[in-house]
Scaffold this motif. Structure first.
Motif, mmCIF file in Angstrom:
data_model
loop_
_atom_site.group_PDB
_atom_site.id
_atom_site.type_symbol
_atom_site.label_atom_id
_atom_site.label_comp_id
_atom_site.label_asym_id
_atom_site.label_seq_id
_atom_site.Cartn_x
_atom_site.Cartn_y
_atom_site.Cartn_z
ATOM 1 N N GLU A 169 -1.306 15.973 -7.124
ATOM 2 C CA GLU A 169 -0.332 16.946 -6.631
ATOM 3 C C GLU A 169 0.757 16.254 -5.812
ATOM 4 O O GLU A 169 1.946 16.598 -5.920
ATOM 5 C CB GLU A 169 -1.043 18.002 -5.783
ATOM 6 N N LEU A 170 0.350 15.271 -5.006
ATOM 7 C CA LEU A 170 1.316 14.510 -4.218
ATOM 8 C C LEU A 170 2.272 13.751 -5.137
ATOM 9 O O LEU A 170 3.486 13.718 -4.907
ATOM 10 C CB LEU A 170 0.589 13.539 -3.288
ATOM 11 N N TYR A 171 1.699 13.152 -6.188
ATOM 12 C CA TYR A 171 2.536 12.413 -7.145
ATOM 13 C C TYR A 171 3.519 13.352 -7.841
ATOM 14 O O TYR A 171 4.701 13.022 -7.997
ATOM 15 C CB TYR A 171 1.647 11.720 -8.175
ATOM 16 N N LYS A 172 3.041 14.525 -8.256
ATOM 17 C CA LYS A 172 3.918 15.489 -8.938
ATOM 18 C C LYS A 172 5.063 15.927 -8.024
ATOM 19 O O LYS A 172 6.198 16.064 -8.478
ATOM 20 C CB LYS A 172 3.104 16.708 -9.384
ATOM 21 N N ASN A 173 4.751 16.137 -6.742
ATOM 22 C CA ASN A 173 5.798 16.545 -5.801
ATOM 23 C C ASN A 173 6.839 15.437 -5.630
ATOM 24 O O ASN A 173 8.054 15.700 -5.618
ATOM 25 C CB ASN A 173 5.181 16.900 -4.449
ATOM 26 N N LYS A 174 6.357 14.183 -5.494
ATOM 27 C CA LYS A 174 7.281 13.064 -5.352
ATOM 28 C C LYS A 174 8.124 12.899 -6.616
ATOM 29 O O LYS A 174 9.326 12.641 -6.553
ATOM 30 C CB LYS A 174 6.513 11.774 -5.061
ATOM 31 N N GLN A 175 7.481 13.051 -7.767
ATOM 32 C CA GLN A 175 8.193 12.905 -9.035
ATOM 33 C C GLN A 175 9.237 14.000 -9.198
ATOM 34 O O GLN A 175 10.361 13.748 -9.623
ATOM 35 C CB GLN A 175 7.181 12.958 -10.190
ATOM 36 N N ARG A 176 8.856 15.239 -8.842
ATOM 37 C CA ARG A 176 9.802 16.356 -8.934
ATOM 38 C C ARG A 176 10.981 16.143 -7.994
ATOM 39 O O ARG A 176 12.140 16.379 -8.372
ATOM 40 C CB ARG A 176 9.080 17.663 -8.618
ATOM 41 N N ASP A 217 9.345 11.926 -17.110
ATOM 42 C CA ASP A 217 10.507 12.736 -16.730
ATOM 43 C C ASP A 217 11.776 12.043 -17.209
ATOM 44 O O ASP A 217 12.008 10.867 -16.892
ATOM 45 C CB ASP A 217 10.539 12.934 -15.214
ATOM 46 N N LYS A 218 12.592 12.765 -17.950
ATOM 47 C CA LYS A 218 13.795 12.198 -18.558
ATOM 48 C C LYS A 218 15.033 12.938 -18.069
ATOM 49 O O LYS A 218 15.020 14.158 -17.935
ATOM 50 C CB LYS A 218 13.706 12.288 -20.086
ATOM 51 N N ILE A 219 16.084 12.164 -17.833
ATOM 52 C CA ILE A 219 17.396 12.735 -17.527
ATOM 53 C C ILE A 219 18.377 12.255 -18.603
ATOM 54 O O ILE A 219 18.453 11.051 -18.886
ATOM 55 C CB ILE A 219 17.897 12.311 -16.134
ATOM 56 N N GLU A 220 19.062 13.193 -19.190
ATOM 57 C CA GLU A 220 20.049 12.851 -20.217
ATOM 58 C C GLU A 220 21.446 13.091 -19.650
ATOM 59 O O GLU A 220 21.724 14.156 -19.100
ATOM 60 C CB GLU A 220 19.825 13.684 -21.475
ATOM 61 N N VAL A 221 22.316 12.076 -19.803
ATOM 62 C CA VAL A 221 23.691 12.142 -19.285
ATOM 63 C C VAL A 221 24.651 12.048 -20.473
ATOM 64 O O VAL A 221 24.660 11.043 -21.190
ATOM 65 C CB VAL A 221 23.976 11.002 -18.297
ATOM 66 N N ARG A 222 25.442 13.100 -20.654
ATOM 67 C CA ARG A 222 26.459 13.090 -21.709
ATOM 68 C C ARG A 222 27.828 13.039 -21.045
ATOM 69 O O ARG A 222 28.271 13.995 -20.396
ATOM 70 C CB ARG A 222 26.328 14.328 -22.593
ATOM 71 N N LEU A 223 28.494 11.890 -21.213
ATOM 72 C CA LEU A 223 29.793 11.692 -20.589
ATOM 73 C C LEU A 223 30.884 12.444 -21.342
ATOM 74 O O LEU A 223 30.692 12.854 -22.495
ATOM 75 C CB LEU A 223 30.122 10.201 -20.539
ATOM 76 N N ALA A 224 32.032 12.575 -20.696
ATOM 77 C CA ALA A 224 33.146 13.307 -21.302
ATOM 78 C C ALA A 224 33.662 12.615 -22.560
ATOM 79 O O ALA A 224 34.213 13.250 -23.457
ATOM 80 C CB ALA A 224 34.269 13.479 -20.286
ATOM 81 N N ASN A 225 33.469 11.270 -22.638
ATOM 82 C CA ASN A 225 33.953 10.525 -23.806
ATOM 83 C C ASN A 225 32.956 10.532 -24.968
ATOM 84 O O ASN A 225 33.169 9.868 -25.982
ATOM 85 C CB ASN A 225 34.288 9.082 -23.419
ATOM 86 N N GLY A 226 31.841 11.249 -24.807
ATOM 87 C CA GLY A 226 30.878 11.381 -25.897
ATOM 88 C C GLY A 226 29.690 10.444 -25.814
ATOM 89 O O GLY A 226 28.720 10.597 -26.575
ATOM 90 N N ILE A 227 29.717 9.479 -24.931
ATOM 91 C CA ILE A 227 28.568 8.572 -24.784
ATOM 92 C C ILE A 227 27.417 9.333 -24.135
ATOM 93 O O ILE A 227 27.598 10.035 -23.136
ATOM 94 C CB ILE A 227 28.948 7.346 -23.938
ATOM 95 N N THR A 228 26.242 9.166 -24.714
ATOM 96 C CA THR A 228 25.045 9.850 -24.199
ATOM 97 C C THR A 228 23.997 8.813 -23.831
ATOM 98 O O THR A 228 23.672 7.932 -24.638
ATOM 99 C CB THR A 228 24.466 10.820 -25.245
ATOM 100 N N MET A 229 23.446 8.944 -22.633
ATOM 101 C CA MET A 229 22.415 8.018 -22.159
ATOM 102 C C MET A 229 21.194 8.805 -21.696
ATOM 103 O O MET A 229 21.321 9.897 -21.140
ATOM 104 C CB MET A 229 22.954 7.175 -21.007
ATOM 105 N N ALA A 230 20.031 8.220 -21.956
ATOM 106 C CA ALA A 230 18.773 8.840 -21.518
ATOM 107 C C ALA A 230 18.062 7.882 -20.573
ATOM 108 O O ALA A 230 17.976 6.673 -20.836
ATOM 109 C CB ALA A 230 17.889 9.160 -22.713
ATOM 110 N N TYR A 231 17.564 8.413 -19.448
ATOM 111 C CA TYR A 231 16.911 7.600 -18.432
ATOM 112 C C TYR A 231 15.521 8.155 -18.124
ATOM 113 O O TYR A 231 15.295 9.366 -18.152
ATOM 114 C CB TYR A 231 17.722 7.579 -17.128
ATOM 115 N N ARG A 232 14.633 7.248 -17.801
ATOM 116 C CA ARG A 232 13.324 7.629 -17.269
ATOM 117 C C ARG A 232 13.390 7.546 -15.752
ATOM 118 O O ARG A 232 13.846 6.549 -15.191
ATOM 119 C CB ARG A 232 12.218 6.709 -17.784
ATOM 120 N N VAL A 233 12.926 8.600 -15.082
ATOM 121 C CA VAL A 233 12.954 8.635 -13.621
ATOM 122 C C VAL A 233 11.549 8.342 -13.101
ATOM 123 O O VAL A 233 10.578 9.011 -13.466
ATOM 124 C CB VAL A 233 13.419 10.014 -13.104
ATOM 125 N N TRP A 234 11.450 7.328 -12.258
ATOM 126 C CA TRP A 234 10.165 6.958 -11.670
ATOM 127 C C TRP A 234 9.954 7.662 -10.333
ATOM 128 O O TRP A 234 10.891 8.206 -9.746
ATOM 129 C CB TRP A 234 10.087 5.448 -11.490
#
Length: 269
Positions: A169-176, A217-234
């Motif tokens: 639960e502590l890990y989930k809270n930190k991750q969130r 947990d993944k964050i996807e960033v789509r820039l205005a120029n169309g480039i899309t990047m996906a990141y893993r959040v630790w």
């Protein structure tokens, strides 16, 4: 109309026949009554076996409870009825109580069941006493089907599971919190970008079936120029780039665009 007179011998024969029929009917009634009484006795014996088995289970649960001071003993009781039937008709109803005892330690429930062992050459099982089975938060299917006779080991299992649940639960809270902070930071730095948080899946082709797929947990960033990047959040807030996709450009156009990008020494990892 002519009357037929029977001889004394014929009359005697009729009388004997009637007596035989009466005796047969009486015998059938006696046999029916014996069969009914036998069926009632069978059901009563069966009910007595149930009641005795219930009493043994309650006793075993009580003995376990005495060895676990932190536990609470519960006894559920309900009224039951078993019917004795003969030739499709109910001839008697035997009422009795069913009692089932179990223990609780906080959110964890401990059921007490008879441990029966079956041999290869007999369908009749042999009792090996009673064992405890625990269920509750953090207890998986395999563990919930493992019986315990040693109360100390059972308590240790529950204590360790409680600590594991707290750590998860502590890990989930930190991750969130890490994901929320990363989304907020990227939104502030890239106001024109589209930023979404979701769950990703990483495939380990050399892993076993149980650990071949890893969610993160993944964050996807789509820039205005169309480039899309996906990141893993630790958990600590670090972001690991998992992929990058460019707009629909042919090879030379893409190379030309990338060649014109300049990086400062501070941003080069």
């Amino acid at each position: 109309m002519k009357t037929i007179e029977l001889t004394p011998a014929e009359l005697e024969l009729i009388q004997v026949k009637r007596q035989q029929e009466e005796l047969a009917a009486q015998e059938a009634a006696v046999q029916n009554q014996l069969a009914i009484e036998k069926e009632i006795a069978r059901v009563k014996l069966q009910v007595d076996g149930y009641v005795k088995q219930n009493a043994q289970q309650v006793k075993a649960a009580g003995e376990f409870a005495l060895q676990i001071p932190s536990s609470t003993l519960h006894i559920d009781t309900r009224e039951l009825s078993d019917n004795a039937s003969y030739k499709g008709e109910v001839v008697d109803t035997i009422k009795h109580q069913e009692q089932v005892a179990y223990l609780t330690i906080g959110e964890y429930e401990i059921s007490v069941k008879e441990h029966v062992v079956y041999s290869k050459h007999s369908y009749r099982g042999s009792s090996r006493g009673y064992k405890m089975y625990v269920s509750g938060p953090g207890i998986d299917y395999k563990t919930s089907n493992r019986g315990y006779k040693n109360t100390q080991k059972l308590v240790e299992l529950i204590d360790n599971t409680i600590e594991e649940v707290k750590a998860q639960e502590l890990y989930k809270n930190k991750q969130r919190n890490a994901v929320e902070a990363a989304v907020a930071n990227l939104t502030r730095q890239l106001p024109k970008a589209i930023i979404t948080a979701s769950r990703g899946c990483k495939i380990n082709h050399y892993g076993t079936p149980s650990n071949r797929y890893t969610e993160y947990d993944k964050i996807e960033v789509r820039l205005a120029n169309g480039i899309t990047m996906a990141y893993r959040v630790w958990e600590g807030g670090e972001m690991e780039r998992m992929s990058i996709a460019y707009p629909n450009l042919d090879t030379m156009e893409l190379i030309s665009v990338l060649n014109n990008i300049e990086f400062s020494s501070e941003t080069v990892a």
